[in-house]
Design a protein around this motif. Structure first.
Motif, PDB file in Angstrom:
ATOM      1  N   GLU A 299      40.522  41.442  46.750  1.00  0.00           N
ATOM      2  CA  GLU A 299      42.105  41.038  46.920  1.00  0.00           C
ATOM      3  C   GLU A 299      42.872  41.796  45.923  1.00  0.00           C
ATOM      4  N   ALA A 300      42.821  41.632  44.796  1.00  0.00           N
ATOM      5  CA  ALA A 300      43.631  42.223  43.717  1.00  0.00           C
ATOM      6  C   ALA A 300      43.556  43.742  43.752  1.00  0.00           C
ATOM      7  N   VAL A 301      42.313  44.378  43.807  1.00  0.00           N
ATOM      8  CA  VAL A 301      42.007  45.554  43.791  1.00  0.00           C
ATOM      9  C   VAL A 301      42.736  46.189  45.164  1.00  0.00           C
ATOM     10  N   ALA A 302      42.528  45.580  46.354  1.00  0.00           N
ATOM     11  CA  ALA A 302      43.140  45.890  47.509  1.00  0.00           C
ATOM     12  C   ALA A 302      44.773  46.177  47.485  1.00  0.00           C
ATOM     13  N   ALA A 303      44.927  45.115  47.055  1.00  0.00           N
ATOM     14  CA  ALA A 303      46.561  44.872  46.749  1.00  0.00           C
ATOM     15  C   ALA A 303      46.958  45.897  45.845  1.00  0.00           C
ATOM     16  N   ARG A 304      46.561  46.311  44.915  1.00  0.00           N
ATOM     17  CA  ARG A 304      47.182  47.076  44.043  1.00  0.00           C
ATOM     18  C   ARG A 304      46.894  48.663  44.637  1.00  0.00           C
ATOM     19  N   ALA A 305      46.079  48.867  45.527  1.00  0.00           N
ATOM     20  CA  ALA A 305      45.779  50.206  46.366  1.00  0.00           C
ATOM     21  C   ALA A 305      46.911  50.062  47.289  1.00  0.00           C
ATOM     22  N   GLN A 306      47.288  49.167  47.784  1.00  0.00           N
ATOM     23  CA  GLN A 306      48.221  49.030  49.068  1.00  0.00           C
ATOM     24  C   GLN A 306      49.769  48.771  48.342  1.00  0.00           C
ATOM     25  N   SER A 307      50.050  48.600  47.291  1.00  0.00           N
ATOM     26  CA  SER A 307      51.339  48.472  46.500  1.00  0.00           C
ATOM     27  C   SER A 307      51.810  47.181  47.091  1.00  0.00           C
ATOM     28  N   ARG A 308      51.135  45.936  47.156  1.00  0.00           N
ATOM     29  CA  ARG A 308      51.509  44.705  47.680  1.00  0.00           C
ATOM     30  C   ARG A 308      51.137  43.840  46.755  1.00  0.00           C
ATOM     31  N   PRO A 309      51.847  42.583  46.916  1.00  0.00           N
ATOM     32  CA  PRO A 309      51.216  41.628  46.083  1.00  0.00           C
ATOM     33  C   PRO A 309      50.065  40.980  46.526  1.00  0.00           C
ATOM     34  N   PRO A 310      49.044  40.362  45.625  1.00  0.00           N
ATOM     35  CA  PRO A 310      47.703  39.950  46.006  1.00  0.00           C
ATOM     36  C   PRO A 310      48.137  38.369  46.592  1.00  0.00           C
ATOM     37  N   VAL A 311      47.175  38.211  47.484  1.00  0.00           N
ATOM     38  CA  VAL A 311      47.278  36.743  48.037  1.00  0.00           C
ATOM     39  C   VAL A 311      45.750  36.262  47.911  1.00  0.00           C
ATOM     40  N   PHE A 312      45.570  35.318  47.020  1.00  0.00           N
ATOM     41  CA  PHE A 312      44.339  34.992  46.603  1.00  0.00           C
ATOM     42  C   PHE A 312      43.872  33.578  47.193  1.00  0.00           C
ATOM     43  N   THR A 313      42.706  33.323  47.986  1.00  0.00           N
ATOM     44  CA  THR A 313      42.442  32.214  48.710  1.00  0.00           C
ATOM     45  C   THR A 313      41.552  31.394  47.787  1.00  0.00           C
ATOM     46  N   ASP A 314      40.977  31.984  46.757  1.00  0.00           N
ATOM     47  CA  ASP A 314      40.109  31.265  46.090  1.00  0.00           C
ATOM     48  C   ASP A 314      38.789  30.830  46.769  1.00  0.00           C
ATOM     49  N   ASP A 315      38.529  31.652  47.673  1.00  0.00           N
ATOM     50  CA  ASP A 315      37.151  31.500  48.606  1.00  0.00           C
ATOM     51  C   ASP A 315      36.449  32.911  48.686  1.00  0.00           C
TER      52      ASP A 315
ATOM     53  N   ALA B  81      53.028  54.489  21.589  1.00  0.00           N
ATOM     54  CA  ALA B  81      52.876  54.187  23.108  1.00  0.00           C
ATOM     55  C   ALA B  81      51.886  53.374  23.550  1.00  0.00           C
ATOM     56  N   ALA B  82      51.431  52.496  22.476  1.00  0.00           N
ATOM     57  CA  ALA B  82      50.185  51.562  22.828  1.00  0.00           C
ATOM     58  C   ALA B  82      51.024  50.332  23.609  1.00  0.00           C
ATOM     59  N   TYR B  83      49.936  49.920  24.495  1.00  0.00           N
ATOM     60  CA  TYR B  83      50.424  48.323  25.024  1.00  0.00           C
ATOM     61  C   TYR B  83      49.361  47.658  25.170  1.00  0.00           C
ATOM     62  N   PHE B  84      49.290  46.392  25.417  1.00  0.00           N
ATOM     63  CA  PHE B  84      48.341  45.427  25.480  1.00  0.00           C
ATOM     64  C   PHE B  84      48.460  44.475  26.570  1.00  0.00           C
ATOM     65  N   ARG B  85      47.438  44.031  27.507  1.00  0.00           N
ATOM     66  CA  ARG B  85      47.482  43.416  28.440  1.00  0.00           C
ATOM     67  C   ARG B  85      46.079  42.424  28.584  1.00  0.00           C
ATOM     68  N   ALA B  86      46.579  41.254  28.650  1.00  0.00           N
ATOM     69  CA  ALA B  86      45.036  40.358  28.951  1.00  0.00           C
ATOM     70  C   ALA B  86      45.206  40.387  30.705  1.00  0.00           C
ATOM     71  N   ALA B  87      44.368  41.156  31.353  1.00  0.00           N
ATOM     72  CA  ALA B  87      44.599  41.569  32.741  1.00  0.00           C
ATOM     73  C   ALA B  87      43.845  40.381  33.621  1.00  0.00           C
ATOM     74  N   GLY B  88      42.816  39.705  33.191  1.00  0.00           N
ATOM     75  CA  GLY B  88      42.043  38.871  34.125  1.00  0.00           C
ATOM     76  C   GLY B  88      42.953  38.297  34.926  1.00  0.00           C
ATOM     77  N   ILE B  89      43.935  37.555  34.645  1.00  0.00           N
ATOM     78  CA  ILE B  89      44.679  36.761  35.569  1.00  0.00           C
ATOM     79  C   ILE B  89      45.413  37.628  36.835  1.00  0.00           C
ATOM     80  N   ASN B  90      45.752  38.749  36.214  1.00  0.00           N
ATOM     81  CA  ASN B  90      46.385  39.750  37.244  1.00  0.00           C
ATOM     82  C   ASN B  90      45.232  39.917  38.517  1.00  0.00           C
ATOM     83  N   ASN B  91      43.810  39.949  38.168  1.00  0.00           N
ATOM     84  CA  ASN B  91      42.877  40.384  39.044  1.00  0.00           C
ATOM     85  C   ASN B  91      42.582  39.115  39.751  1.00  0.00           C
ATOM     86  N   GLY B  92      42.838  37.985  39.619  1.00  0.00           N
ATOM     87  CA  GLY B  92      42.632  36.691  40.613  1.00  0.00           C
ATOM     88  C   GLY B  92      41.348  36.218  39.612  1.00  0.00           C
ATOM     89  N   LEU B  93      41.119  36.523  38.478  1.00  0.00           N
ATOM     90  CA  LEU B  93      39.832  35.838  37.597  1.00  0.00           C
ATOM     91  C   LEU B  93      40.385  35.072  36.652  1.00  0.00           C
TER      92      LEU B  93
END
Length: 273
Positions: free
Chosen positions: A255-271, A135-147
């Protein structure tokens, strides 16, 4: 549950200690209430000469889900610090855990029983051997969180484990790697049925414990030193500063956390908004 129960230590076999991250309701996320006692446990175990091998695992259905997005917990000794200094001290606690696993006299076997995400993947990579349950799985998650995906030694350790092209792919796409693929690409030594995971790791730890203590300790040291082109500690400092730069100067993470909570794709503004 108090923080002193978030990390459990058992000795089910002679000379083998099992360290369990014990916050299953949060998938053993790396809140400081978990990481501070883990750091202390590692410091105790390295000086416990009755322990010859260590197994690190997680309670419930996760090894570790990385950063806790809801409750980061308490960082010790930060009263009166400004936000930048607080961030540096917080990073140091996590760095000390990764380096503590590397510096432990005893070999450490990661029994990856579920999600190993972000910092949880870093924890697994800092161990000397990784065995995955089905059942193990692995993810380098930083990029998904806009970091950045580079954190806690990941961009240093992952290419050394699986090669540069695969490491680039996984860190730049943030996709999941299941146990079968992890075995195929060398991220883990092997995968086993979930119900056999802990016993497999205990058997391995017991075998390691049967050999010469200095032989095992020196083998661990020379294996890691042979992989170190530079120094992990210096590399982690560069990673951490890059992560802090993106985290503090943009709103990408929020933005990543909010988008995940709202079940939508994140929109990163880099600001920073």
């Amino acid at each position: 549950m108090s923080s002193d129960t978030f990390v459990l230590v058992d000795r089910p076999r002679p000379h083998v200690a099992v360290v369990t991250l014990n916050r299953p309701e949060r998938m053993n996320s790396m809140a400081f209430d978990v990481m501070v006692p883990l750091k202390e446990v590692l410091e105790e175990l390295t000086h416990d000469n009755s322990v010859r091998a260590v197994v690190l695992t997680g309670a419930g259905r996760g090894f570790s889900s990385g950063a806790d997005h809801k409750s980061a917990g308490s960082v010790p000794h930060v009263d009166g610090l400004t936000r930048p200094s607080f961030a540096l001290r917080s990073m140091q606690v996590l760095d000390d855990v990764i380096l503590g696993l590397r510096r432990l006299h005893q070999p450490v076997i990661a029994a990856v029983n579920g999600a190993a995400i972000g910092g949880g993947l870093c924890l697994a990579l800092a161990c000397d051997i990784r065995i995955a349950g089905a059942a193990a799985y692995f993810r380098a998650a930083g990029i998904n969180n806009g970091l950045t995906a580079s954190e806690l030694g990941l961009s240093y350790l992952l290419p050394r484990a699986i090669g540069t092209s695969r490491a680039f792919e996984l860190m730049l796409t943030g996709r999941d790697v299941d146990a079968a693929e992890a075995e195929r690409i060398g991220l883990v030594s092997r995968q086993v049925p979930d119900e056999d995971l802990l016993e497999t790791c205990l058997d391995m730890g017991e075998r390691i414990a049967s050999f010469s203590r200095p032989g095992i300790e020196l083998t661990k040291r020379t294996l890691w030193s042979g992989l170190d082109a530079g120094t992990l500690e210096g590399h982690m400092q560069a990673e951490g500063l890059g992560q802090l730069y993106v985290r503090l100067l943009t709103s990408n993470f929020e933005e990543a956390v909010a988008a995940r909570a709202q079940s939508r794709p994140p929109v990163f503004t880099d600001d920073r908004t």
